[in-house]
Scaffold this motif. Structure first.
Motif, PDB file in Angstrom:
ATOM      1  N   ARG A 139       0.374  -1.259  -0.378  1.00  0.00           N
ATOM      2  CA  ARG A 139      -0.014  -0.275   0.163  1.00  0.00           C
ATOM      3  C   ARG A 139       0.792   1.425   0.413  1.00  0.00           C
ATOM      4  O   ARG A 139       0.429   1.852  -0.475  1.00  0.00           O
ATOM      5  CB  ARG A 139      -1.092   0.119   0.441  1.00  0.00           C
TER       6      ARG A 139
ATOM      7  N   ARG B   3       1.216   7.132   3.228  1.00  0.00           N
ATOM      8  CA  ARG B   3      -0.209   6.400   3.242  1.00  0.00           C
ATOM      9  C   ARG B   3      -0.763   8.354   3.713  1.00  0.00           C
ATOM     10  O   ARG B   3      -0.736   8.652   4.644  1.00  0.00           O
ATOM     11  CB  ARG B   3      -0.748   5.440   4.479  1.00  0.00           C
TER      12      ARG B   3
ATOM     13  N   HIS C 215      -4.774   9.828   3.681  1.00  0.00           N
ATOM     14  CA  HIS C 215      -5.815   9.842   3.730  1.00  0.00           C
ATOM     15  C   HIS C 215      -6.476  11.522   4.078  1.00  0.00           C
ATOM     16  O   HIS C 215      -5.430  12.365   4.577  1.00  0.00           O
ATOM     17  CB  HIS C 215      -6.275   9.425   5.532  1.00  0.00           C
TER      18      HIS C 215
ATOM     19  N   ASP D 268     -11.780   7.158  -2.272  1.00  0.00           N
ATOM     20  CA  ASP D 268     -10.288   8.227  -2.182  1.00  0.00           C
ATOM     21  C   ASP D 268     -10.342   8.744  -3.369  1.00  0.00           C
ATOM     22  O   ASP D 268      -8.923   9.364  -4.151  1.00  0.00           O
ATOM     23  CB  ASP D 268      -9.741   6.668  -3.035  1.00  0.00           C
TER      24      ASP D 268
ATOM     25  N   GLU E 277      -4.754   7.117  -0.461  1.00  0.00           N
ATOM     26  CA  GLU E 277      -5.708   6.357   0.355  1.00  0.00           C
ATOM     27  C   GLU E 277      -7.143   6.018   0.465  1.00  0.00           C
ATOM     28  O   GLU E 277      -7.413   4.424   0.237  1.00  0.00           O
ATOM     29  CB  GLU E 277      -4.243   5.820   0.911  1.00  0.00           C
TER      30      GLU E 277
ATOM     31  N   ARG F 177       2.039  11.472  -1.059  1.00  0.00           N
ATOM     32  CA  ARG F 177       2.487   9.903  -2.155  1.00  0.00           C
ATOM     33  C   ARG F 177       2.882   9.717  -3.837  1.00  0.00           C
ATOM     34  O   ARG F 177       3.261   8.514  -3.426  1.00  0.00           O
ATOM     35  CB  ARG F 177       1.037  10.460  -3.229  1.00  0.00           C
TER      36      ARG F 177
END
Length: 602
Positions: free
Chosen positions: A171, A175, A177, A211, A232, A585
Motif C-alpha cells: 500500500r 499513506r 488519508h 478515495d 488512499e 503520495r
C-alpha cells in the motif's frame, strides 16, 4: 516707771501659737486619715479572703453533693448491670446445653457419613478404576494435541505478521488519508480582509468516492473548474471517529512487528486536526462522561496498542510515553519537572546519532501500563501547549505536538532473533569475506532477502533505542537475555497552516506564524526530496523534520491525515493541504542499502 505692754506682739505671738497648733492638728488629721485608709484596705482584704473562703467552701460542698449523687447513680447502675449479667449468664448456660446436644448429634451424623463415603469410594474404585485410567490417557492425548495446536498457532501468527507487513508495504510506507470536516458556525463569519466580497461559506470541497476529493475552483468571470485529488482513503463529513480509526488500526500491528509508525494530522487552523487526533471534549448530558464516539486517534491508538499487548505473553512488552512540542523552532519537553515537581527548563536539542538517526537529548519518559494512564499524562500537559486566538479559530494551536509511545519488546521472538544474530556473528568471524547484514537495518541485498531468513525481516525492529548506547544497527551481543527491541509510535498534531492575512495576527504572533509556515515548508521540502530521490534530504532545515527523521525516512510507516475545510473562504489553504498530500503520495521508499564501510563487531 510704768511697764509698757505691746499688745500687737502679744496678739502676734498668740496667733503664731494657734497656727502652730492648727498645723499640728492638720498633720494629726492626715495621719489619722492614712491610718483609716490602711485599715479600710486591710478590711477589704479580710472581706475578700472571707468571700473566697466562703466560695471554696460552697464549691467543696457542691462537689461533695455531686459526688454523692454520682455514687448513688453508679450504685443503681451497677445493681441494674449485675441483674443483666446474671440474666446473660442464665442464657449462656442454656445455649451451652443446646450446643452440647447439637455437637453430640453432629458427631454421630459425621461418623455415619464417613462410613457411607468409605463404602462408596471402595465400590467406585472397584467399578471405575479402568475408566479413570482411560480418562487420564485421554487427558494426556488432549494436552499433546493442544501443544501441537499452539505450535501451529505460533507459526500462523508469524505468517500473518509477514503477510500484514507485506500488505502495508504494498500500500505504501507513506499513506495519505483525507478528511473533509462539516460546515461549522465560524465558516459563516465574514472575514475582515475580504472587503466587499460576498459571503464565503459556500461548500466547494466535497468527497465523490472513498478515495477521491473534488474541489470547485470558483473565480470571478471564469468558468468553474473542478480539480480531483486521489488518496488512499477519503473521509466525508458524515464519517465518525470510529470510521477514521478503522483505517489507521492496521498500522499498530506493524508497530508490534518491529516497525516505527508515525501518524500526523496536517491542515489549516480550524480544519479539525486536534479533533481528529485527540477527539472532542463533549460530555454526555446524562452521565457527564466523555462520549466514546468522540475519542480521537491518540486515545483509540493507545487503547488498541495495550489490547494487542495483552494478547502477547505477560510482561513481554513495556511502554513509555513522552510529550514534546515544537514551538518557534524550539523542541520543548512538556513532561520536564525539577526535584520539587515544578515545571523545569523544557528546551531540548535534537542530535543525529552515529547511525544516522535522530535523538532528543535528556527527554523525559513516563512508564505507563494502560491507555488511561497515557491519556492522564497527555491531558495534564495539554494546558502547557502554546495557544493563541486568531480570526479563524478562537483557540488555535501555535505549536506542533508530538506524543511518542516507545515499546520495548523482550518477547520470545526477540530472543530468537538474538540467537540468529549470534550465529550470524560466528559465521562472519569464520568467513570475513562473507557479506553480513543487520536485520534491524534491513541492509541485505535483494538476493539475500530471498533466503530462508525472510521471516526474520518482518519481526525485526527498525527504530532507534532511546539512549545513544543502543544503536539502531547493533552488533550481535553475546547476551541473549538482555536483547531488547524498541519501536515507537509517534502521534503528531501539527500546527495550523494559513497566511497572516487569514489569521489576522500581529506583533509577536507574526513570528509564531513565520516559524509554523517555515517548519511546514521544510516538511514539504523533505517529502519533495524523497519523491525526487535526491541524494541529499534536508532533514536539518527545521527542528520538526529533524525530530521526525526516523518516521519519514527508513522503513517506518507514515500516515498523513489531511484535514480540509469545505468552504470557499478557506479554498486557498485547502488546495495547499491537498497539494501537500499529493506530493507525499509520490514518495516511493526504497529499502536501505548496505553501506560501503565495514560493520564493526564487538
Amino acid at each position: 516707771m510704768p511697764l509698757f505692754i505691746n499688745r500687737d506682739q502679744i496678739f502676734a505671738h498668740q496667733v503664731h501659737l494657734l497656727e502652730h497648733k492648727l498645723r499640728s492638728k492638720e498633720e494629726r488629721i492626715l495621719e489619722l486619715e492614712t491610718e483609716n485608709a490602711i485599715l479600710h484596705l486591710r478590711l477589704a482584704e479580710c472581706l475578700g479572703k472571707l468571700r473566697r473562703d466562703h466560695e471554696e467552701e460552697t464549691k467543696a460542698l457542691k462537689h461533695h453533693l455531686h459526688q454523692r449523687n454520682a455514687q448513688k447513680i453508679t450504685r443503681s447502675a451497677l445493681v441494674k448491670l449485675l441483674s443483666e449479667v446474671q440474666a446473660v449468664k442464665q442464657d449462656l448456660s442454656e445455649l451451652f446445653a443446646v450446643y452440647l446436644s447439637f455437637s453430640t448429634e453432629l458427631e454421630e451424623q459425621s461418623k455415619q457419613l464417613l462410613e457411607k463415603l468409605q463404602q462408596a469410594s471402595g465400590s467406585l474404585k472397584s467399578h471405575c478404576g479402568d475408566k479413570v485410567q482411560d480418562l487420564q490417557a485421554g487427558v494426556a492425548a488432549l494436552e499433546r494435541s493442544l501443544e501441537e495446536e499452539r505450535e501451529r498457532c505460533r507459526a500462523e501468527r508469524q505468517r500473518r505478521k509477514e503477510l500484514h507487513n507485506t500488505l502495508v508495504e504494498l500500500r505504501g510506507n507513506i499513506r495519505v488519508h483525507c478528511r473533509v470536516r462539516p460546515v461549522l458556525l465560524f465558516d459563516h463569519v465574514q472575514s475582515p480582509t475580504s472587503g466587499s466580497r460576498p459571503a464565503s461559506s459556500e461548500e466547494v470541497v466535497s468527497t465523490i468516492s472513498d478515495d477521491t476529493v473534488m474541489v470547485n475552483c470558483i473565480k470571478t468571470g471564469m468558468p468553474v473548474q473542478n480539480k480531483m485529488f486521489e488518496f488512499e482513503r477519503v473521509h466525508g463529513p458524515e464519517d465518525s471517529q470510529d470510521a477514521v480509526f478503522e483505517e489507521v488500526k492496521p498500522l499498530l500491528t506493524s508497530l508490534l512487528d518491529g516497525y516505527n509508525v508515525c501518524i500526523m494530522a496536517y491542515g489549516q487552523t480550524g480544519s479539525g486536526k486536534t479533533h481528529t487526533m485527540m477527539g472532542s471534549q463533549l460530555l454526555d448530558e446524562h452521565s457527564g462522561t466523555q462520549q466514546e464516539t468522540q475519542q480521537g486517534i491518540i486515545p483509540k491508538a493507545a487503547a488498541e496498542l495495550f489490547r494487542l499487548i495483552s494478547e502477547m505473553p505477560a510482561e513481554s512488552h513495556t511502554v513509555e510515553v513522552s510529550v514534546m512540542e515544537v514551538y518557534n523552532n524550539e523542541v520543548l519537553d512538556l513532561l520536564a519537572r525539577d526535584a520539587q515537581g515544578n515545571t523545569a527548563d523544557q528546551r531540548r536539542d535534537v542530535i543525529t546519532t552515529s547511525a544516522g538517526t535522530s535523538q532528543v537529548t535528556a527527554l523525559t519518559y513516563e512508564p505507563v501500563r494502560n491507555a488511561s494512564e497515557v491519556m492522564q499524562i497527555i491531558s495534564s500537559v495539554l494546558k502547557l501547549r502554546a495557544h493563541c486566538p486568531t480570526l479563524v479559530h478562537p483557540d488555535s494551536s501555535r505549536s506542533h505536538l508530538i506524543v511518542t509511545l516507545t515499546i520495548s519488546s523482550k518477547s520470545p521472538n526477540a530472543l530468537a532473533l538474538a540467537r540468529r544474530l549470534q550465529s550470524a556473528k560466528k559465521d562472519m568471524q569464520h568467513s570475513p569475506q562473507k557479506e553480513w547484514w543487520s536485520p534491524r537495518c534491513r541492509r541485505a541485498n535483494p538476493t539475500a532477502r530471498k533466503s530462508s531468513d525472510d521471516h526474520l525481516f518482518a519481526s525485526t525492529a527498525s527504530s532507534p533505542c532511546r539512549s545513544p548506547s543502543h544503536s539502531p544497527c547493533p552488533s550481535p551481543r553475546p547476551s541473549i537475555s538482555q536483547a531488547l527491541f524498541r519501536t515507537k509510535l509517534q502521534l503528531v498534531d501539527l500546527a495550523g497552516s494559513e497566511s497572516v492575512g487569514m489569521s489576522g495576527v500581529s506583533g509577536a504572533a507574526l513570528w509564531e506564524v513565520s516559524c509554523i509556515n517555515r517548519s511546514l515548508s521544510a516538511l514539504s521540502d523533505v517529502l519533495g526530496a524523497l519523491a525526487e530521490q535526491r541524494p541529499h534530504v534536508p532533514y536539518r532545515n527545521s527542528k520538526l523534520t529533524h525530530l521526525l527523521h526516523d518516521a519519514i525516512g527508513g522503513d517506518a510507516k507514515l500516515l498523513v491525515m489531511l484535514c480540509v475545510s469545505p468552504t470557499q473562504r478557506f479554498i486557498t489553504e485547502s488546495l495547499q493541504s491537498l497539494g501537500f498530500g499529493t506530493r507525499a503520495r509520490q514518495v516511493q521508499k526504497e529499502l536501505p542499502r548496505r553501506k560501503n564501510n565495514t560493520l564493526k563487531v564487538k
